[in-house]
Design a protein around this motif. Structure first.
Motif, mmCIF file in Angstrom:
data_model
loop_
_atom_site.group_PDB
_atom_site.id
_atom_site.type_symbol
_atom_site.label_atom_id
_atom_site.label_comp_id
_atom_site.label_asym_id
_atom_site.label_seq_id
_atom_site.Cartn_x
_atom_site.Cartn_y
_atom_site.Cartn_z
ATOM 1 N N VAL A 390 -2.221 2.815 7.375
ATOM 2 C CA VAL A 390 -3.623 3.413 6.970
ATOM 3 C C VAL A 390 -4.260 2.573 5.960
ATOM 4 N N SER A 391 -3.216 1.457 4.874
ATOM 5 C CA SER A 391 -3.343 1.391 3.087
ATOM 6 C C SER A 391 -4.528 -0.163 4.493
ATOM 7 N N GLN A 396 -9.166 0.669 0.650
ATOM 8 C CA GLN A 396 -10.140 2.042 -0.809
ATOM 9 C C GLN A 396 -8.936 3.028 -1.038
ATOM 10 N N LEU A 397 -8.251 3.311 -0.155
ATOM 11 C CA LEU A 397 -6.675 4.541 0.159
ATOM 12 C C LEU A 397 -5.721 3.377 -0.287
ATOM 13 N N LYS A 398 -4.997 3.469 -1.376
ATOM 14 C CA LYS A 398 -3.743 2.551 -2.354
ATOM 15 C C LYS A 398 -2.824 3.501 -0.837
ATOM 16 N N TRP A 399 -1.460 1.919 -1.309
ATOM 17 C CA TRP A 399 0.122 2.871 -0.233
ATOM 18 C C TRP A 399 0.170 3.724 -0.950
ATOM 19 N N TYR A 400 0.350 3.819 -2.203
ATOM 20 C CA TYR A 400 0.525 4.859 -3.031
ATOM 21 C C TYR A 400 0.201 6.343 -2.818
ATOM 22 N N HIS A 401 -1.154 6.237 -2.670
ATOM 23 C CA HIS A 401 -1.628 7.537 -2.437
ATOM 24 C C HIS A 401 -1.768 8.473 -1.312
ATOM 25 N N VAL A 402 -0.980 7.111 0.016
ATOM 26 C CA VAL A 402 -0.623 7.212 1.359
ATOM 27 C C VAL A 402 0.791 8.198 1.102
ATOM 28 N N LEU A 403 1.392 7.488 0.067
ATOM 29 C CA LEU A 403 3.249 7.886 0.009
ATOM 30 C C LEU A 403 2.471 9.744 -0.116
ATOM 31 N N ILE A 404 2.050 9.570 -1.674
ATOM 32 C CA ILE A 404 2.131 11.030 -1.943
ATOM 33 C C ILE A 404 1.904 12.103 -0.912
#
Length: 674
Positions: A390-391, A396-404
Motif C-alpha cells: 500500500v505504501s 503519500q501514505l507512509k508505511w507507519y501510517h498503514v502500520l498504525i
C-alpha cells in the motif's frame, strides 16, 4: 417458545446426515457461487454508481443459490443420474461465497474512495486538484490494492467467533434471518414455497429486463427517455423531483425500511425544495455569481459539505454509542457470569429439550477448529505484505501510517462485529470516514493528504467490513450446522472472486459511461463526497464558501440531535413507538447532493409493499423481497447489453424529450426558419 421453535426446526433434519466440511464445498457450489457473484457484483456496482444505497441481498443470494442447484439436481435425477443431495450446508456455503464477493464491490470503494482519487472527480471540487493529490485509475494497482487489503479482515476476527456466538450469544439478525430462510427452503413445506418464489422472481426479473430494453429506444440524447419524465411538472423536474421509472429503486424501496425511504424524501424536500433555492437567492452575496453550478465555491459547495457534515455527525454519534454499548454489554456479561456462577448448581438438573438445539449446534460449531495461531500469523503476515504494498502504491501514505491503521483496526473490527451482532448495523463506512479525516489532516494537503486519507479509508473499511460480514456468516453457519472451516473457506473464495471481478466491473462501467458526472446516468455521488471529506481534512475550513461552515456545523449537530431523540424515544417511550417516525440522518443527507428522484422511486416501492401487507401480510412477507430482487436484477442486468451497445457505437433510434410550451414554440420557429 423461541427455543422450542428452534428445536422443532432441527427435528425436521434429524434423519439428514450432516456432511463433513470438505463435502460442504463442492464443484457445483463453487461454479454456482461464481456465476451469482458476477451477477451480484454487477448489481452492487450499478447501485454504487447511481445513488450508493445498497440493500441487503442475502435473501436473493440464498434463494437463487437454492433455485440453481435444485434445478441442476432435479435435471440430473430426471436423466437417471442421481447426484449428491443438495444440503442446507451447501446452500449456506453458496450464500456466504456470494455475499462475500458482492461485499467487496462495496468495501472496495469503486464508487467512493477509489473513484474520489481520480483527476476527473478532483477537477469537480476545485481544490487539491494537483498531481500529488490525484491518482489515475488503472486495473493494475486496483487489483494489487484490493488483494493485499481485503483478506486481512478475515483473520482479524476468527479467534473471537466462539466468544461472539457461543458465549455472548449475539443475535446477528441478518445472519439469523438468512439461516432461517435456508433451513425453511430445505424442508418439504419450504421447498414448495421456494418453487412459487422462484416463479415470482423469474417473472419480475423478465418484466424488469424487458422494460429496461423498451426504455432504451427513447434515450438517443441527453435528458431523453422515461428517466427524464417530468412527472410533477417542469418546475419540479428542475428541482430534481420526478419519477424516473427505475425498477431498480422501486425494488430497493421494497427492501429498505419505511423510515429510510421517508427520510430520503424528507431530505430532498428540505434541501432541493427549501434550502438550495434560498441559497441560490444569495448568489452574488455569499458567493460569486460568475461561478458555474458545479463549482465547490458556489452552491455545489453547500450541497456537498452540508451532506458531509450530516454524515460525519451521524457516523461519529454511532461510533461513540457503539463503543459505549459494547463496553457496557461486556461489563454486564462479566457481572452476570460472576453472579450466575454461584447459582449454577441449583439449575444443573434443568437440561430440558429446549437446550437440545443449542447443544447440537454448539457441537458442530466446535467440531472443525480454525487454530488461533493460523489467524494470528495470517493477520501479521498479510498486514506486513499490505504495509509494503500500500505504501508503494500510494507514496503519500507512509508505511507507519498503514502500520498504525493495522494496529487500530482489530479493535474497531471487534467493536463493529459485536455491535453488528446487537443491532444488525455495520458502521464500516463510518470508521472509514473517521480515518479519512485523521490521516488527511496528519499528512497535509501539500504532501498528498487527500490521497493518503482516501487510501487509509480503504484499508480501514476493508478490515472492519469484512470482519462483521464474516461473523454474520458464522452465525448463519451455526444455525444451519455448516462447518466453520467450510464457511471460512467460502469467505476466502468469495473474497478472492470479489477482488477479481469488482475492478473488472468498474472498468466496464468506466469505459462505457462517464462515472462521477453529476448530470450523467451514473453520478457516483460518494466519489465526490469522500474526496470532499479528504479535502476538508487536508485543507481545513478555509476551502468552504461563505457561511458554509456555519451551515455544516448546524447540520452536524442536527444529525447528532436526531439520533439522541430517536434513542431516547426508543428507550423510554413504548406505548406509541414514536421512534419509528424519527428520520434517519444518513438517509436525510444523501438527497442533499443527488435530489429527490430516486427517493420518489423508493417511496413508490414502499407504497406497493405497504398496500400489499394491508391486503395479505403473509404473502407480502413471502414474496415481497423476491419481487424486489427480480426488479433489481432484471433492470441492473439490462445495463450489460446497454453498455455493450454503447461501446459498439449503436445508438437508440428515438429521443423522447419534454419541453415547456414556450420552448416548444421557439424550437418550431427555429425549425420552420431553417
Amino acid at each position: 417458545m423461541e427455543e422450542e421453535g428452534k428445536a422443532k426446526g432441527e427435528e425436521a433434519f434429524r434423519n439428514t446426515r450432516v456432511p463433513p466440511w470438505t463435502k460442504q464445498i463442492t464443484v457445483r457450489s463453487v461454479v454456482t457461487s461464481f456465476v451469482l457473484s458476477v451477477v451480484f457484483n454487477f448489481i452492487v456496482c450499478k447501485l454504487n454508481f447511481t445513488t450508493g444505497i445498497i440493500p441487503s441481498l442475502n435473501v436473493a443470494a440464498g434463494l437463487l443459490g437454492f433455485a440453481l442447484i435444485k434445478s441442476y439436481t432435479t435435471l440430473l435425477s430426471n436423466c437417471g443420474l442421481l447426484g449428491e443431495p443438495f444440503t442446507r450446508q451447501e446452500n449456506t456455503v453458496i450464500q456466504t461465497f456470494v455475499v462475500a464477493a458482492s461485499g467487496i464491490a462495496f468495501s472496495s470503494g469503486m464508487g467512493s474512495y477509489l473513484l474520489g482519487m481520480s483527476p476527473y472527480i478532483g477537477a469537480q471540487l476545485n481544490g487539491g486538484n494537483t498531481p500529488i493529490n490525484t491518482k489515475g485509475l488503472s486495473l493494475g494497482w486496483m487489483f494489487a490494492f484490493l488483494f493485499v487489503v481485503s483478506f486481512v479482515g478475515l483473520f482479524s476476527i476468527v479467534p473471537l467467533r466462539k466468544l461472539m456466538i457461543l458465549k455472548y450469544k449475539l443475535t446477528y439478525p441478518s445472519g439469523t434471518a438468512t439461516a432461517l430462510l435456508v433451513n425453511s427452503l430445505h424442508t418439504p413445506k419450504g421447498a414448495k414455497l421456494a418453487k412459487k418464489q422462484v416463479a415470482v422472481l423469474f417473472k419480475s426479473f423478465s418484466g424488469s429486463f424487458v422494460f429496461g430494453f423498451f426504455q432504451w429506444f427513447f434515450t438517443a440524447g441527453d435528458d431523453c427517455g422515461f428517466s427524464s419524465f417530468p412527472t410533477f411538472g417542469l418546475k419540479a423536474y428542475s428541482k430534481m423531483f420526478y419519477f424516473d421509472f427505475s425498477p431498480t429503486y422501486v425494488g430497493v424501496g421494497m427492501i429498505c425500511p419505511y423510515v429510510i425511504n421517508a427520510s430520503l424524501l424528507l431530505g430532498a424536500v428540505i434541501s432541493w425544495g427549501i434550502l438550495w433555492p434560498w441559497i441560490e437567492h444569495k448568489k452574488g452575496i455569499w458567493y460569486s455569481a460568475d461561478l458555474p453550478t458545479s463549482s465547490l465555491n458556489g452552491v455545489q459547495g453547500y450541497r456537498i459539505f452540508t451532506a458531509i457534515a450530516m454524515m460525519l455527525g451521524d457516523g461519529l454519534y454511532h461510533c461513540i454509542i457503539m463503543l459505549l454499548r459494547v463496553a457496557y454489554s461486556l461489563i454486564s456479561q462479566y457481572i452476570q457470569k460472576k453472579e450466575s456462577s454461584s447459582a449454577n448448581h441449583e439449575d444443573a438438573d434443568q437440561n430440558t429439550s429446549d437446550d437440545l438445539d443449542s447443544q447440537l449446534r454448539t457441537e458442530y460449531f466446535s467440531k472443525d477448529q480454525i487454530p488461533s495461531w493460523v489467524a494470528f500469523s495470517g493477520y501479521i503476515v498479510l498486514a506486513v505484505i499490505s504495509i509494503i504494498t500500500v505504501s508503494h502504491i500510494f507514496p503519500q501514505l507512509k508505511w507507519y501510517h498503514v502500520l498504525i491503521t493495522y494496529l487500530i483496526a482489530p479493535v474497531l473490527a471487534f467493536c463493529n462485529a459485536y455491535g453488528c451482532g446487537l443491532t444488525d448495523w455495520s458502521l464500516a463506512s463510518n470508521y472509514g470516514k473517521v480515518a479519512i479525516i485523521i490521516f488527511s489532516s496528519w499528512v497535509g494537503l501539500e504532501n498528498g493528504g487527500i490521497i493518503a486519507g482516501l487510501a487509509s479509508c480503504g484499508v480501514m473499511m476493508s478490515i472492519v467490513s469484512t470482519a462483521s460480514d464474516l461473523m454474520q456468516d458464522f452465525k448463519t453457519g451455526y444455525l444451519t450446522l455448516a462447518s466453520p472451516r467450510s464457511m471460512f473457506a467460502s469467505q476466502v473464495l468469495g473474497t478472492f472472486t470479489g477482488c477479481l471481478v469488482s475492478p473488472l466491473m468498474f472498468w466496464f462501467f468506466h469505459k462505457a459511461y462517464t462515472l462521477g458526472d453529476p448530470q450523467g446516468s451514473y453520478p457516483a455521488p460518494y466519489g465526490e463526497v469522500y474526496r470532499g471529506m479528504a479535502l476538508l481534512g487536508a485543507k481545513g475550513f478555509s476551502s468552504l464558501p461563505q457561511h458554509c461552515l456555519q451551515l455544516a456545523i448546524i447540520f452536524f449537530f442536527s444529525a447528532m440531535l436526531i439520533n439522541i431523540v430517536h434513542d431516547l424515544l426508543l428507550h423510554y417511550e413504548t406505548r406509541y413507538k414514536l421512534h419509528r417516525f424519527v428520520p434517519n440522518p444518513m438517509a436525510l443527507a444523501i438527497p442533499f447532493y443527488l435530489g429527490g428522484y430516486f427517493a420518489i422511486d423508493m417511496c413508490i416501492g414502499s407504497l406497493i409493499l405497504f398496500l400489499w401487507e394491508k391486503r395479505n401480510k403473509q404473502k407480502a412477507n413471502d414474496f415481497g423481497p423476491v419481487l424486489a430482487s427480480g426488479l433489481i436484477c432484471g433492470d441492473s442486468l439490462w445495463s450489460v447489453p446497454a453498455a455493450i451497445l454503447s461501446l459498439a457505437g449503436v445508438n437508440p433510434p428515438i429521443c423522447m424529450k419534454f419541453l415547456s410550451s414556450a420552448m416548444n414554440k421557439r424550437v418550431d420557429t427555429f425549425l420552420n426558419g431553417v
